[in-house]
Design an enzyme around this catalytic site. Sequence first.
Site, PDB file in Angstrom:
ATOM      1  N   ASP A   1       0.907  -1.134   0.000  1.00  0.00           N
ATOM      2  CA  ASP A   1       0.000   0.000   0.000  1.00  0.00           C
ATOM      3  C   ASP A   1       0.949   1.186   0.000  1.00  0.00           C
ATOM      4  O   ASP A   1       1.600   1.454   1.020  1.00  0.00           O
ATOM      5  CB  ASP A   1      -0.870   0.003   1.263  1.00  0.00           C
ATOM      6  N   HIS A   2       1.092   1.869  -1.134  1.00  0.00           N
ATOM      7  CA  HIS A   2       2.212   2.818  -1.217  1.00  0.00           C
ATOM      8  C   HIS A   2       2.093   3.961  -0.215  1.00  0.00           C
ATOM      9  O   HIS A   2       3.078   4.615   0.092  1.00  0.00           O
ATOM     10  CB  HIS A   2       2.414   3.329  -2.662  1.00  0.00           C
TER      11      HIS A   2
ATOM     12  N   HIS B   1      -5.751   2.838   1.362  1.00  0.00           N
ATOM     13  CA  HIS B   1      -4.965   3.984   1.842  1.00  0.00           C
ATOM     14  C   HIS B   1      -5.567   4.654   3.086  1.00  0.00           C
ATOM     15  O   HIS B   1      -4.880   4.867   4.078  1.00  0.00           O
ATOM     16  CB  HIS B   1      -4.827   5.044   0.747  1.00  0.00           C
TER      17      HIS B   1
HETATM   18  C1  BG6 Z   1      -3.616   4.928  -6.099  1.00  0.00           C
HETATM   19  C2  BG6 Z   1      -5.013   5.006  -6.657  1.00  0.00           C
HETATM   20  O1  BG6 Z   1      -3.467   3.792  -5.288  1.00  0.00           O
HETATM   21  O2  BG6 Z   1      -3.365   6.094  -5.313  1.00  0.00           O
HETATM   22  C3  BG6 Z   1      -5.180   6.263  -7.484  1.00  0.00           C
HETATM   23  O3  BG6 Z   1      -5.246   3.865  -7.471  1.00  0.00           O
HETATM   24  C4  BG6 Z   1      -4.812   7.485  -6.672  1.00  0.00           C
HETATM   25  O4  BG6 Z   1      -6.510   6.379  -7.956  1.00  0.00           O
HETATM   26  C5  BG6 Z   1      -3.433   7.303  -6.048  1.00  0.00           C
HETATM   27  O5  BG6 Z   1      -4.806   8.602  -7.540  1.00  0.00           O
HETATM   28  C6  BG6 Z   1      -3.121   8.436  -5.089  1.00  0.00           C
HETATM   29  O6  BG6 Z   1      -1.796   8.330  -4.677  1.00  0.00           O
HETATM   30  P1  BG6 Z   1      -0.964   9.600  -4.270  1.00  0.00           P
HETATM   31  O7  BG6 Z   1       0.331   9.054  -3.759  1.00  0.00           O
HETATM   32  O8  BG6 Z   1      -0.824  10.464  -5.484  1.00  0.00           O
HETATM   33  O9  BG6 Z   1      -1.768  10.286  -3.202  1.00  0.00           O
END
Ligand code: BG6
Length: 480
Positions: free
Chosen positions: A174-175, A237
Amino acid sequence: MSRNSHLFVVLGATGDLFSRKLLPAIFSLVVDHQAEITVLGAATSDLDEATFQAASRSDLAAAGKSGADSEKWCDHFLHYEKIPTDGDYSNLAQRIQQLEQQHDLAGNRIFYLALPPRVFPVAIQRLGQAGLTRSPGWTRLVIEKPFGRDLQSARRLNSIVHRNFDESQVYRIDHYLGKETVQNLLVFRFSNPIFEASWNRDRIDRVEITVAESLGVGERGGYYDRAGALRDMIQNHLTQILTLVAMETPVVFEADAIRDEKVKVLRSIREINPDHVVLGQYTAGRVDDEPMPAYVDAPDVAGDSQTPTFAAIRLELDSWRWQGVPFYLRTGKAMKERTTQIAVTFRRPPVCIFHGRADSCIDQSDVLFLTLQPDEGFSLEIEVKEPGESGRLRTIPLRFSYSEAFGDIPEAYETLLADVMEGDQTLFVRSDEVEEAWRLYTPLVDTPGEPHPYPAGSWGPEAALDLLGPDVTNWATELL
Ligand code: BG6
């Protein structure tokens, strides 16, 4: 042979994730951390290795990493192997052995599934059938989100994973957990007793977690229309952020001790009341002064789509610490601004003695804003007496900014890939965690209901305000 050498096998290496995120992160690890990484890109496209290397060189250049070093690295350490759509992975297994000999590698392998989620099960089974789940060194499996579409599919996927790999080999990404500011939540809470002493139902009135994106769905309609805000953002997230905000102190700072506490938070969340959910879908509007077409007019989105691009949910935790404190999760695409923020509103003073000097006693709540992106940092809004005769109260922020204190901060993927190489699972989602999160949201994704329209460039549907109850006039994040 170096025992620290690694082979990164990326399944789905012709996709966007590899070129935009993984490749630059891997190259940064090579340059900044002197990591010894050989990459084997694998995909079903009929590419020759030189073409793959040339494409990777331009991808690195596009990520600001051009130059002789990156070109040399691409030519020596990047390889490509075509994998069949229907057949097995025996050619992949042979190529891996051949590369390990060629580069004198120790047999430490990372398999990264940068694939469309529907092919995760088959890819994992094929790795198992080809004998690729064990190696002379260690073998680790990295799986991108979304992990399943609901509780049943997540359980099925977990059982396929566990038939082939031990949980200690598995890294569910989960990045958001790789973002410095998200990791800092634990440091903020558990090394600053001043906050931890107030981090409970006696002092906190409510917690809001907002992930607002100003971008629309863009070119990702094909994926997004089947996912929507609940599957794409809330289940993973936002819920991950929630667990870090609400968890108890782990006994040690170790992966399983931390993940045990996160799972307890998820188990304490009461079944979601459908009246505590507001979904929305953006209509045409303007974001940053540019016109944005409606969601249903985006490429690959069904003209009559009911997929929510916005969700706001009120959650209640049945726990000693949080009983009676609502947690709000809110996310949306095509919103007014891009901001990811946790707003912790403290209880107001029990008695208001400053009548006439503050706009209202309700405004006397202190609010702690933890901004995860952009403008990473935090600010604690407190009441201060204006100097002079009037004696009025003013809300003044005490601020901390990451960029002022530390300059640039590393990319999430760089942190996460370094942890996979180290074998540190702290920032990865365990099987029981992913299932608990799905248990919570499966009833909602099964019957999501009709989304409220909201114009692109707004803060979402007005109906979401009603979730906050009669005493609260607005989301704390919008009051900034
Ligand atoms: C991804 C989603 O996991 O996270 C995207 O699939 C979203 O829809 C993105 O835009 C948001 O990531 P960050 O790091 O730009 O907040």
